[in-house]
Design a protein around this motif. Structure first.
Motif, short mmCIF file in Angstrom:
data_model
loop_
_atom_site.label_atom_id
_atom_site.label_comp_id
_atom_site.label_asym_id
_atom_site.label_seq_id
_atom_site.Cartn_x
_atom_site.Cartn_y
_atom_site.Cartn_z
N VAL A 89 3.06 -4.77 -17.05
CA VAL A 89 4.05 -3.69 -16.95
C VAL A 89 4.75 -3.74 -15.59
O VAL A 89 5.95 -3.49 -15.48
CB VAL A 89 3.39 -2.30 -17.21
N GLY A 90 4.00 -4.14 -14.55
CA GLY A 90 4.60 -4.30 -13.22
C GLY A 90 5.70 -5.36 -13.24
O GLY A 90 6.78 -5.16 -12.68
N GLN A 91 5.42 -6.44 -13.91
CA GLN A 91 6.42 -7.52 -14.04
C GLN A 91 7.63 -7.04 -14.82
O GLN A 91 8.77 -7.31 -14.45
CB GLN A 91 5.81 -8.72 -14.78
N THR A 150 8.38 6.24 -7.09
CA THR A 150 9.52 5.90 -7.95
C THR A 150 9.25 4.62 -8.75
O THR A 150 9.83 4.42 -9.81
CB THR A 150 10.82 5.74 -7.14
N GLY A 151 8.36 3.77 -8.25
CA GLY A 151 7.99 2.56 -8.99
C GLY A 151 7.42 2.92 -10.35
O GLY A 151 7.63 2.21 -11.34
N ALA A 152 6.70 4.06 -10.40
CA ALA A 152 6.09 4.50 -11.66
C ALA A 152 7.17 4.75 -12.71
O ALA A 152 6.97 4.50 -13.90
CB ALA A 152 5.26 5.76 -11.44
N GLY A 163 0.82 -1.22 0.00
CA GLY A 163 0.00 0.00 0.00
C GLY A 163 0.85 1.26 0.00
O GLY A 163 0.36 2.35 0.32
N LYS A 164 2.12 1.11 -0.36
CA LYS A 164 3.04 2.25 -0.30
C LYS A 164 2.51 3.47 -1.07
O LYS A 164 2.54 4.58 -0.56
CB LYS A 164 4.41 1.89 -0.90
N SER A 165 2.04 3.24 -2.28
CA SER A 165 1.63 4.36 -3.13
C SER A 165 0.47 5.16 -2.55
O SER A 165 0.56 6.38 -2.43
CB SER A 165 1.20 3.84 -4.50
N ASP A 178 8.54 7.05 -2.42
CA ASP A 178 8.33 5.66 -2.04
C ASP A 178 8.92 4.75 -3.11
O ASP A 178 8.98 5.10 -4.29
CB ASP A 178 6.84 5.36 -1.79
N GLY A 179 9.43 3.59 -2.66
CA GLY A 179 10.06 2.66 -3.60
C GLY A 179 10.63 1.46 -2.89
O GLY A 179 10.02 0.90 -1.97
N ARG A 180 11.81 1.04 -3.36
CA ARG A 180 12.46 -0.14 -2.78
C ARG A 180 13.82 0.19 -2.18
O ARG A 180 14.34 -0.54 -1.36
CB ARG A 180 12.67 -1.22 -3.85
O1 DC Z 1 6.15 -0.16 -6.58
P1 DC Z 1 5.87 -0.77 -7.92
O2 DC Z 1 5.23 -2.12 -7.83
O3 DC Z 1 5.13 0.16 -8.81
O4 DC Z 1 7.32 -0.99 -8.59
C1 DC Z 1 7.48 -1.71 -9.78
C2 DC Z 1 8.83 -2.41 -9.79
O5 DC Z 1 9.87 -1.45 -9.85
C3 DC Z 1 9.13 -3.25 -8.55
O6 DC Z 1 8.89 -4.62 -8.78
C4 DC Z 1 10.59 -3.06 -8.26
C5 DC Z 1 10.95 -1.82 -9.02
N1 DC Z 1 11.33 -0.69 -8.17
C6 DC Z 1 12.64 -0.63 -7.76
O7 DC Z 1 13.41 -1.52 -8.05
N2 DC Z 1 13.06 0.45 -7.05
C7 DC Z 1 12.22 1.43 -6.71
N3 DC Z 1 12.66 2.48 -6.02
C8 DC Z 1 10.87 1.36 -7.10
C9 DC Z 1 10.43 0.27 -7.82
#
Ligand code: DC
Length: 223
Positions: free
Chosen positions: A95-97, A33-35, A14-16, A128-130
Motif C-alpha cells: 500500500v505504501g508503494q 497526510t501520508g495515511a 520517523g516523521k509519523s 507531516d508529509g512531503r
Molecule cells: O509518509 P508515507 O510513507 O506514509 O507516505 C506514503 C506516500 O504518500 C509517499 O511515498 C509519498 C506520498 N505522500 C505525498 O506525496 N505527500 C504527502 N504529503 C504525504 C505522502
C-alpha cells in the motif's frame, strides 16, 4: 491564525512517530497526510486499477467510490476509506508503494491538499508529509525538514520489521528506501524538497527522544 507545524521528509525518517510525540507534548492534533495518500492507494488496489493509469486513478479519487476521511479518537488519527477504518490495512508495504504511485497525479494531490488545508484552518495542528511546508501550509508557523541517511532509515525500518517477525534482508529494504526516495523526489508534481525556510533536522545520529526534544526546542524558539 492557529499554530501550524509542518514536518516534511523522506520515507523512514520517523516523521509519523516523531510527529505524534511532538504533537502530543504540545497538546495539538497530528495529521499524518501520508495515511491519506495510502488510503487512495489502497482504494486503487482494491479496484484493481493500473497505478500507472493516471486517468482512471484520478477519476476514482474524485468519485464517491474513494471517500477518504480522517477522524480523531482520544487524540489519535483514524483513517477512513468509504466510512471504514483502514488505519492498519494502509500500513502494508504494498500500500505504501501504491501511495507513492498515486501521489504522482495532480488531481489526486489537489483533492488531498484541499482536505488538509481545510482541517488545519480552524485548529492548531501538526501536519507531516512531503509537501506540507512547500504547498499545503506555505505560511506554517514552524517548518521542519526531518531526514536521515538512507542507511540509517533502512536500518530503523529493518529493526521495526524484525519486531514483527519479518526477516526481509537489509539490502532489500535499502533498495526500497532508495526507490521511494527517487520516486518522491523526481515526480513531476510538487516533488519532495526542503522548503527554503524549513529547518533541517538530521536524525541519523539522534535517538527518538533527542529528535523530539530538538524539534520542540525549534518550536519554542519560533513561538
Ligand atoms: O509518509 P508515507 O510513507 O506514509 O507516505 C506514503 C506516500 O504518500 C509517499 O511515498 C509519498 C506520498 N505522500 C505525498 O506525496 N505527500 C504527502 N504529503 C504525504 C505522502
Amino acid at each position: 491564525m492557529p499554530l501550524t507545524i509542518a514536518i516534511d521528509g523522506p520515507v523512514g525518517a520517523g516523521k509519523s512517530t516523531i510527529s505524534d510525540a511532538v504533537a502530543s507534548r504540545l497538546g495539538i492534533l497530528h495529521l499524518d497526510t501520508g495515511a491519506m495518500y495510502r488510503a487512495v492507494g489502497l482504494c486503487a488496489l482494491k479496484n484493481g486499477l493500473d497505478l500507472d493509469d493516471e486517468k482512471s486513478v484520478s477519476a476514482l479519487c474524485v468519485s464517491d467510490e474513494c471517500r477518504v476521511d480522517v477522524r480523531y479518537e482520544n487524540g489519535a488519527q483514524v483513517t477512513l476509506l468509504n466510512g471504514l477504518d483502514v488505519s492498519r490495512e494502509i500500513r502494508a508495504q504494498e500500500v505504501g508503494q501504491a501511495a507513492s504511485s498515486v501521489s504522482r497525479y495532480r488531481e489526486v494531490r489537489q483533492v488531498m491538499v484541499d482536505r488538509q488545508q481545510e482541517m488545519a484552518k480552524s485548529q492548531p495542528m501538526l501536519l507531516d508529509g512531503r509537501d506540507i511546508g512547500t504547498v499545503v501550509l506555505p505560511s506554517a508557523t514552524v517548518k521542519i525538514y526531518l531526514t536521515a541517511t538512507p542507511e540509517a532509515r533502512a536500518t530503523r525500518r529493518m529493526l521495526q520489521l524484525r519486531e514483527k517477525g519479518d526477516e526481509t534482508p537489509y539490502e532489500e529494504i535499502l533498495k526500497e528506501v532508495n526507490a521511494r526516495d527517487y520516486q518522491d523526489t523526481h515526480r513531476e508534481v510538487t516533488p519532495l524538497r526542503q522548503a527554503e525556510d524549513a529547518i533541517l533536522v538530521d536524525s541519523s545520529n539522534l535517538s527518538f527522544d533527542e529528535t523530539v526534544e530538538k524539534i520542540l526546542s525549534i518550536v519554542e524558539a519560533k513561538q
